[in-house]
Scaffold this active site. Structure first.
Site, PDB file in Angstrom:
ATOM      1  N   HIS A  96       0.877  -1.174   0.000  1.00  0.00           N
ATOM      2  CA  HIS A  96       0.000   0.000   0.000  1.00  0.00           C
ATOM      3  C   HIS A  96       0.915   1.225   0.000  1.00  0.00           C
ATOM      4  O   HIS A  96       2.005   1.180   0.566  1.00  0.00           O
ATOM      5  CB  HIS A  96      -0.827  -0.059   1.292  1.00  0.00           C
ATOM      6  N   ASP A 150       2.599  -4.768   8.095  1.00  0.00           N
ATOM      7  CA  ASP A 150       1.417  -3.931   7.916  1.00  0.00           C
ATOM      8  C   ASP A 150       0.194  -4.849   7.969  1.00  0.00           C
ATOM      9  O   ASP A 150      -0.092  -5.578   7.027  1.00  0.00           O
ATOM     10  CB  ASP A 150       1.534  -3.201   6.569  1.00  0.00           C
ATOM     11  N   GLN A 167      -5.058  -5.189   6.717  1.00  0.00           N
ATOM     12  CA  GLN A 167      -6.068  -6.123   6.221  1.00  0.00           C
ATOM     13  C   GLN A 167      -6.101  -7.407   7.043  1.00  0.00           C
ATOM     14  O   GLN A 167      -7.153  -8.010   7.220  1.00  0.00           O
ATOM     15  CB  GLN A 167      -5.804  -6.479   4.749  1.00  0.00           C
ATOM     16  N   LYS A 180     -11.032  -0.846   9.827  1.00  0.00           N
ATOM     17  CA  LYS A 180     -11.192  -2.011   8.946  1.00  0.00           C
ATOM     18  C   LYS A 180     -11.573  -3.252   9.745  1.00  0.00           C
ATOM     19  O   LYS A 180     -11.630  -4.353   9.226  1.00  0.00           O
ATOM     20  CB  LYS A 180      -9.900  -2.246   8.167  1.00  0.00           C
ATOM     21  N   CYS A 200      -4.522   2.367  -3.906  1.00  0.00           N
ATOM     22  CA  CYS A 200      -3.296   2.845  -3.241  1.00  0.00           C
ATOM     23  C   CYS A 200      -2.136   1.883  -3.454  1.00  0.00           C
ATOM     24  O   CYS A 200      -1.276   1.735  -2.571  1.00  0.00           O
ATOM     25  CB  CYS A 200      -3.519   3.072  -1.744  1.00  0.00           C
TER      26      CYS A 200
HETATM   27  C1  LIG Z   1      -5.951   0.570   4.510  1.00  0.00           C
HETATM   28  C2  LIG Z   1      -4.567   0.108   4.435  1.00  0.00           C
HETATM   29  C3  LIG Z   1      -3.515   0.899   4.910  1.00  0.00           C
HETATM   30  C4  LIG Z   1      -3.723   2.276   5.448  1.00  0.00           C
HETATM   31  O1  LIG Z   1      -4.576   2.287   6.536  1.00  0.00           O
HETATM   32  P1  LIG Z   1      -5.138   3.671   7.108  1.00  0.00           P
HETATM   33  O2  LIG Z   1      -6.201   3.254   8.043  1.00  0.00           O
HETATM   34  O3  LIG Z   1      -5.685   4.415   5.913  1.00  0.00           O
HETATM   35  O4  LIG Z   1      -4.013   4.381   7.736  1.00  0.00           O
HETATM   36  C5  LIG Z   1      -2.245   0.379   4.864  1.00  0.00           C
HETATM   37  N1  LIG Z   1      -2.007  -0.843   4.377  1.00  0.00           N
HETATM   38  C6  LIG Z   1      -2.990  -1.635   3.919  1.00  0.00           C
HETATM   39  C7  LIG Z   1      -2.673  -2.995   3.423  1.00  0.00           C
HETATM   40  C8  LIG Z   1      -4.300  -1.179   3.922  1.00  0.00           C
HETATM   41  O5  LIG Z   1      -5.277  -1.968   3.471  1.00  0.00           O
END
Ligand SMILES: *Cc1c(COP(=O)(O)O)cnc(C)c1O
Length: 411
Positions: free
Chosen positions: A128, A205, A208, A231, A369
């Site tokens: 992302h 990260d 998800q 999320k 993104c």
């Molecule tokens: C949504 C997302 C982000 C960013 O998250 P925010 O809540 O917008 O800061 C980073 N990495 C992944 C894989 C995402 O799906």
């Protein structure tokens, strides 16, 4: 070993989510944009209003009743998140504004203190933007070098290429646990182990992953882990950074201000201990409090049961979409969550999104993104349907009918 997962009562779960009663263009809402953000159950909304109605106060320094109650709920959330991630210590849990904020914190605070010119940082093609740009900013500032793990046509990390990138110059590895654009679940434990073998630190990260998989940061042995509550059925503007205590202790603060200090004079300021050192200013108290309710909601249903339901939706949708002529699924990893990205021959993704919206169906279209990954596949973007616990097979049927309609109009 086979585990029997409890069958979820989806109709009952749907009643927890008031927004699912909305109609869009006269049609019942079919919400398939869960990878962007999930909807919130009544329980989370009640936790938010409950806080504002009954014990809104600033935390930590107050001695009056409301301040104590708010502080206690705030810190209870921290311990709840510690349990959710199986972190060793509650002070390893730092509240942030989201995954993006957590990655920036690590890139800036760890990067400033411990990375220098010529050091190599490894990310992957499927990151992302929020796990690309903070590292590029750091590289520009410090003269570090960014290396990128390539991915296969199926959308899996090419692990043999990752191993070739690793060397004693590698100081940091930052990769996505689960891809938001492809749904790929990455072999993160293996990634961590190989990075540690060359002495590099690892950030995962989990934006998800956190809503679909059980996360155990001690078993993964990652150095940092980030996710966002929005999320995960929780509020927006609130996220978590997990970090190993010895690393967080060694890192300088990221933002300066109230709460993160021990003592301030114009000559010298001393910093607060963990976790407060990284929590300058008044945080999103209501959102932090409601985060606990969101995690309780998920754990009550059971992550395994949720994942099983989403898998059924994914399998059903994958078969149905594959049967549509001219439709191609992007991201065919063996290990996937309920994310379905696709392109349709001769039809622009934006037109697909607009025409589905007219039928009340919310999907996401574009680059999600992940522009460098779209370049890898040679496409400007995809249409993406992403599933959550409250989605139904009937909603997948609506999506399929909608796509047939799109094809008839534009194909
Ligand atoms: C949504 C997302 C982000 C960013 O998250 P925010 O809540 O917008 O800061 C980073 N990495 C992944 C894989 C995402 O799906």
């Amino acid at each position: 070993m086979t585990t029997v997962t409890q069958q979820l009562d989806i109709a009952k779960i749907r009643r927890d989510f008031p927004i699912l009663n909305e109609t869009i263009n006269g049609k019942p809402l079919v919400y398939l944009d869960n990878a962007a953000t999930t909807q919130k159950p009544r329980q989370v909304l009640d936790a938010l209003t409950g806080y504002y109605e009954h014990y809104n106060a600033n935390i930590h320094r107050g001695i009056h009743h409301l301040a104590e109650k708010a502080t206690s709920a705030f810190e209870a959330s921290r311990r709840r998140i510690q349990a959710f991630l199986n972190a060793r210590l509650s002070e390893e849990i730092i509240f942030t504004y989201g995954s993006t904020d957590g990655i920036n914190l690590v890139a800036q605070a760890y990067g400033r203190a411990f990375l220098k010119a010529g050091d190599e940082i490894i990310i992957s093609t499927m990151e992302h933007h929020s796990n690309i740009v903070p590292w590029q900013m750091l590289c520009e500032e410090k003269g570090c070098i960014l290396k990128v793990i390539p991915i296969s046509e199926e959308g899996e990390l090419r692990m043999e290429e990752y191993e070739k990138l690793l060397s004693e110059r590698t100081k940091f590895v930052s990769v996505v646990h689960v891809s938001n654009a492809l749904g790929t679940i990455n072999p993160v434990a293996q990634i961590v182990e190989k990075a540690h073998a060359v002495g590099a630190k690892v950030l995962l990260d989990g934006a998800q992953a956190s809503s679909h998989l059980s996360i155990d940061v001690q078993a993964l042995d990652c150095d940092f882990y980030v996710f966002s509550l929005h999320k995960l059925y929780g509020p927006t503007g609130m996220g978590v950074l997990y970090g190993k205590k010895e690393l967080l202790d060694a890192m300088p603060p990221y933002r300066g201000g109230g709460e993160m200090i021990k003592e301030v004079t114009f000559e010298k300021t001393t910093y607060n201990e963990l976790p407060y050192k990284f929590e300058a200013g008044t945080p999103n108290i209501a959102d932090v409090v409601a985060a606990r309710t969101a995690l309780d909601y998920v754990d009550e249903l059971g992550k395994e049961a949720i994942a099983e339901h989403e898998h059924q939706l994914l399998r059903y949708a994958t078969d149905a979409l594959e049967a549509i002529e001219g439709l191609r699924i992007i991201g065919r990893a063996k290990e996937k969550i309920g994310v379905l990205s696709f392109v349709m021959e001769g039809i622009h993704h934006q037109d697909i999104g607009v025409l589905l919206d007219q039928q009340g169906i919310a999907i996401r279209t574009g680059h999600h993104c992940t522009q460098p990954m779209m370049q890898r596949f040679g496409i400007p973007g995809t249409s993406r349907a992403s599933f959550s616990v409250y989605n139904t097979m009937e909603e997948v049927d609506s999506l399929v009918r909608g796509l047939h309609k799109v094809k008839k109009m534009l194909g």
